[in-house]
Design a protein around this motif. Sequence first.
Motif, mmCIF file in Angstrom:
data_model
loop_
_atom_site.group_PDB
_atom_site.id
_atom_site.type_symbol
_atom_site.label_atom_id
_atom_site.label_comp_id
_atom_site.label_asym_id
_atom_site.label_seq_id
_atom_site.Cartn_x
_atom_site.Cartn_y
_atom_site.Cartn_z
ATOM 1 N N THR A 204 -5.163 22.467 -15.958
ATOM 2 C CA THR A 204 -6.615 22.389 -15.796
ATOM 3 C C THR A 204 -7.321 22.911 -17.035
ATOM 4 O O THR A 204 -6.782 23.749 -17.781
ATOM 5 N N PHE A 205 -8.532 22.430 -17.237
ATOM 6 C CA PHE A 205 -9.321 22.852 -18.393
ATOM 7 C C PHE A 205 -9.649 24.339 -18.259
ATOM 8 O O PHE A 205 -10.095 24.799 -17.209
ATOM 9 N N PRO A 206 -9.435 25.125 -19.333
ATOM 10 C CA PRO A 206 -9.618 26.579 -19.239
ATOM 11 C C PRO A 206 -11.065 26.991 -19.050
ATOM 12 O O PRO A 206 -11.984 26.380 -19.597
ATOM 13 N N GLU A 207 -11.237 28.061 -18.276
ATOM 14 C CA GLU A 207 -12.572 28.623 -18.074
ATOM 15 C C GLU A 207 -13.075 29.236 -19.376
ATOM 16 O O GLU A 207 -12.299 29.616 -20.251
ATOM 17 N N HIS A 208 -14.399 29.330 -19.534
ATOM 18 C CA HIS A 208 -15.048 29.882 -20.722
ATOM 19 C C HIS A 208 -14.843 29.002 -21.957
ATOM 20 O O HIS A 208 -15.020 29.473 -23.085
ATOM 21 N N ASN A 209 -14.450 27.738 -21.786
ATOM 22 C CA ASN A 209 -14.321 26.787 -22.875
ATOM 23 C C ASN A 209 -15.299 25.641 -22.658
ATOM 24 O O ASN A 209 -15.671 25.352 -21.522
ATOM 25 N N VAL A 210 -15.694 24.999 -23.747
ATOM 26 C CA VAL A 210 -16.587 23.850 -23.676
ATOM 27 C C VAL A 210 -15.938 22.697 -24.434
ATOM 28 O O VAL A 210 -15.502 22.866 -25.586
ATOM 29 N N LEU A 211 -15.851 21.532 -23.802
ATOM 30 C CA LEU A 211 -15.268 20.357 -24.445
ATOM 31 C C LEU A 211 -16.272 19.779 -25.438
ATOM 32 O O LEU A 211 -17.385 19.398 -25.071
ATOM 33 N N ILE A 212 -15.880 19.698 -26.716
ATOM 34 C CA ILE A 212 -16.761 19.196 -27.772
ATOM 35 C C ILE A 212 -16.528 17.710 -28.017
ATOM 36 O O ILE A 212 -17.448 16.906 -28.039
ATOM 37 N N ARG A 213 -15.273 17.343 -28.217
ATOM 38 C CA ARG A 213 -14.912 15.948 -28.475
ATOM 39 C C ARG A 213 -13.609 15.627 -27.758
ATOM 40 O O ARG A 213 -12.786 16.505 -27.512
ATOM 41 N N GLY A 214 -13.425 14.334 -27.483
ATOM 42 C CA GLY A 214 -12.187 13.896 -26.846
ATOM 43 C C GLY A 214 -12.211 14.074 -25.342
ATOM 44 O O GLY A 214 -13.266 14.303 -24.725
ATOM 45 N N GLN A 215 -11.022 14.021 -24.744
ATOM 46 C CA GLN A 215 -10.878 14.138 -23.290
ATOM 47 C C GLN A 215 -9.724 15.071 -22.951
ATOM 48 O O GLN A 215 -8.731 15.156 -23.671
ATOM 49 N N SER A 261 -8.326 16.569 -27.755
ATOM 50 C CA SER A 261 -9.672 17.102 -27.564
ATOM 51 C C SER A 261 -9.892 18.298 -28.472
ATOM 52 O O SER A 261 -8.946 18.940 -28.933
ATOM 53 N N VAL A 262 -11.186 18.581 -28.706
ATOM 54 C CA VAL A 262 -11.596 19.751 -29.489
ATOM 55 C C VAL A 262 -12.476 20.602 -28.597
ATOM 56 O O VAL A 262 -13.399 20.086 -27.945
ATOM 57 N N ARG A 263 -12.187 21.930 -28.545
ATOM 58 C CA ARG A 263 -12.889 22.831 -27.626
ATOM 59 C C ARG A 263 -13.647 23.902 -28.399
ATOM 60 O O ARG A 263 -13.261 24.298 -29.495
ATOM 61 N N ARG A 264 -14.717 24.380 -27.758
ATOM 62 C CA ARG A 264 -15.394 25.599 -28.218
ATOM 63 C C ARG A 264 -14.991 26.720 -27.267
ATOM 64 O O ARG A 264 -15.129 26.598 -26.054
ATOM 65 N N VAL A 265 -14.499 27.816 -27.832
ATOM 66 C CA VAL A 265 -13.960 28.917 -27.036
ATOM 67 C C VAL A 265 -14.910 30.102 -27.082
ATOM 68 O O VAL A 265 -15.416 30.471 -28.147
ATOM 69 N N ASN A 266 -15.165 30.690 -25.941
ATOM 70 C CA ASN A 266 -15.940 31.931 -25.870
ATOM 71 C C ASN A 266 -14.966 33.100 -25.993
ATOM 72 O O ASN A 266 -14.377 33.552 -25.008
ATOM 73 N N TRP A 267 -14.792 33.583 -27.220
ATOM 74 C CA TRP A 267 -13.815 34.657 -27.463
ATOM 75 C C TRP A 267 -14.272 35.987 -26.879
ATOM 76 O O TRP A 267 -13.492 36.936 -26.808
ATOM 77 N N ASN A 268 -15.519 36.086 -26.477
ATOM 78 C CA ASN A 268 -16.018 37.332 -25.895
ATOM 79 C C ASN A 268 -15.740 37.441 -24.403
ATOM 80 O O ASN A 268 -16.129 38.421 -23.775
ATOM 81 N N SER A 269 -15.080 36.458 -23.832
ATOM 82 C CA SER A 269 -14.867 36.447 -22.385
ATOM 83 C C SER A 269 -13.811 37.436 -21.924
ATOM 84 O O SER A 269 -13.684 37.699 -20.731
ATOM 85 N N LEU A 270 -13.016 37.983 -22.869
ATOM 86 C CA LEU A 270 -11.966 38.954 -22.540
ATOM 87 C C LEU A 270 -10.970 38.398 -21.526
ATOM 88 O O LEU A 270 -10.477 39.119 -20.666
ATOM 89 N N THR A 271 -10.677 37.115 -21.661
ATOM 90 C CA THR A 271 -9.610 36.493 -20.886
ATOM 91 C C THR A 271 -8.626 35.895 -21.879
ATOM 92 O O THR A 271 -8.812 35.988 -23.087
ATOM 93 N N THR A 272 -7.563 35.272 -21.372
ATOM 94 C CA THR A 272 -6.586 34.661 -22.264
ATOM 95 C C THR A 272 -7.180 33.395 -22.866
ATOM 96 O O THR A 272 -7.502 32.445 -22.152
#
Length: 461
Positions: A204-215, A261-272
């Motif tokens: 599944t798509f990881p939480e605290h991430n945003v899909l920028i391009r692709g699928q 796909s290319v993702r934007r990651v929220n590195w401040n989420s303190l998760t993996t």
Amino acid sequence: MTSLRSAFQLKWVPASLILLVVVGLTYSQTRSITLGSMFLGFVVAALTLLSLTAWLVIRVTSRLPRFRSLVWRQGLANLSRPGSQTLPIVVSIGLGVMVIMAITLIKQDLVTHIGAYRPDTIPSFFFIDIQPDQKQTFLIAIASYIDTAIAPSLTESSTAAEIHPLIRSRITHIDGTPLRLEDMSQREDSWYFTREYVLTFLDTFPEHNVLIRGQWWSDTHDGNTPLISIEEDVAEHLGVDVGSVIELDVQGMAVRGTVASVRRVNWNSLTTNYYMIFSPGALDHAPMTYVGTVRVPPDAETSLQQRIIHALPNVTAIRIRDVLELAATVIQHMSLSIHFMALFSMITGLIVLSGALAATRYQRIYDAAILKTLGSTRGMIARTFAVEYAVTGASAGILGVALSVGLSWSVLHFMMEIPWNFHPSTLLLGVVITVGLTTAVGFLSTFRILGQKPLPILREE
């Protein structure tokens, strides 16, 4: 003509040497042309604005309508008198205020930011070095603890447990082109090519991430075609996009995948969070360990840690609460150290103020003698000096604080990617302290002038 040329050389040769040293230290410490240029550009802009402000103060005060109050009229006139040191005083004190206040604002926002990441949604623990044959033991131990040791009245969101595989790797080829480490080491962004990447695979798509391009791959993906989801910053530096092929060395085993796909990651989420995520099935045969994240109420953290360590002695437990507290403590200590060094900038400005007042000491003694002869009291002359010092300090303080806002925002926004917050009370306090210190140092430097008798001074004329 020769003497003028010699004076010019004496003035600008040391300044040029100092400038070269500052530029060299900036680039050597930042190790980045972009960051170094941004810092130097900001310093040049700050010096320009401070100099312009001092010039405007001199021009404006010299053109103001004449005040009826002798205190204000004489105090403001002192700012534009011949030989006035208003410009160097405002520049030096303003720079000190800018540095100290910028550090204060950055520290406040860092501590606030760290303190904000203690909600119920972040893990209580990271458990690392879980071996493949220990995965089920870990999950059973966590589930058993949650069912038996935690009160049933707690909401479901108070507890959570996840476990992810970790595979260590290095990039060897991009779109079929091998990476030569000796060539990559010359690049400013060589870290992205030479570092070790920790991989994982997810359904599944990881939480605290945003899909920028692709699928993202569907649940029906066959696993025969390895797909990769890559973080946007890494994709930019590696020069890859959707459709690119990346080959990695996973402890001697070559693994090739296509960027899906290319993702934007929220590195401040303190998760993996991960730079690269593979589709399921692509890394099944790769050597791996697991990392587990567990969220429990604060009063259950110690007993949970003891139970897991007792069941799996090789597993390392990292308590997030301790990490956050340690980070806040480190920031406080760093702030104190940097503040101590930044105070030298402020002290330098105050020394310049003292030197400037000493250079004009005779002129001030003569002015005080004339004013006393004309009927001014010692208190009136003191208030005249106070107006001069307060206006100088206010000019340096206001612009220094304004520049610190721009500097702190730039550092937090561009370098740390942390929200900047407006702290009006801190900014106002900075201006008040600057005015107070400038006035106090000015008084200490000229206090003896107030006691000089006018007759001996006038006789010397």
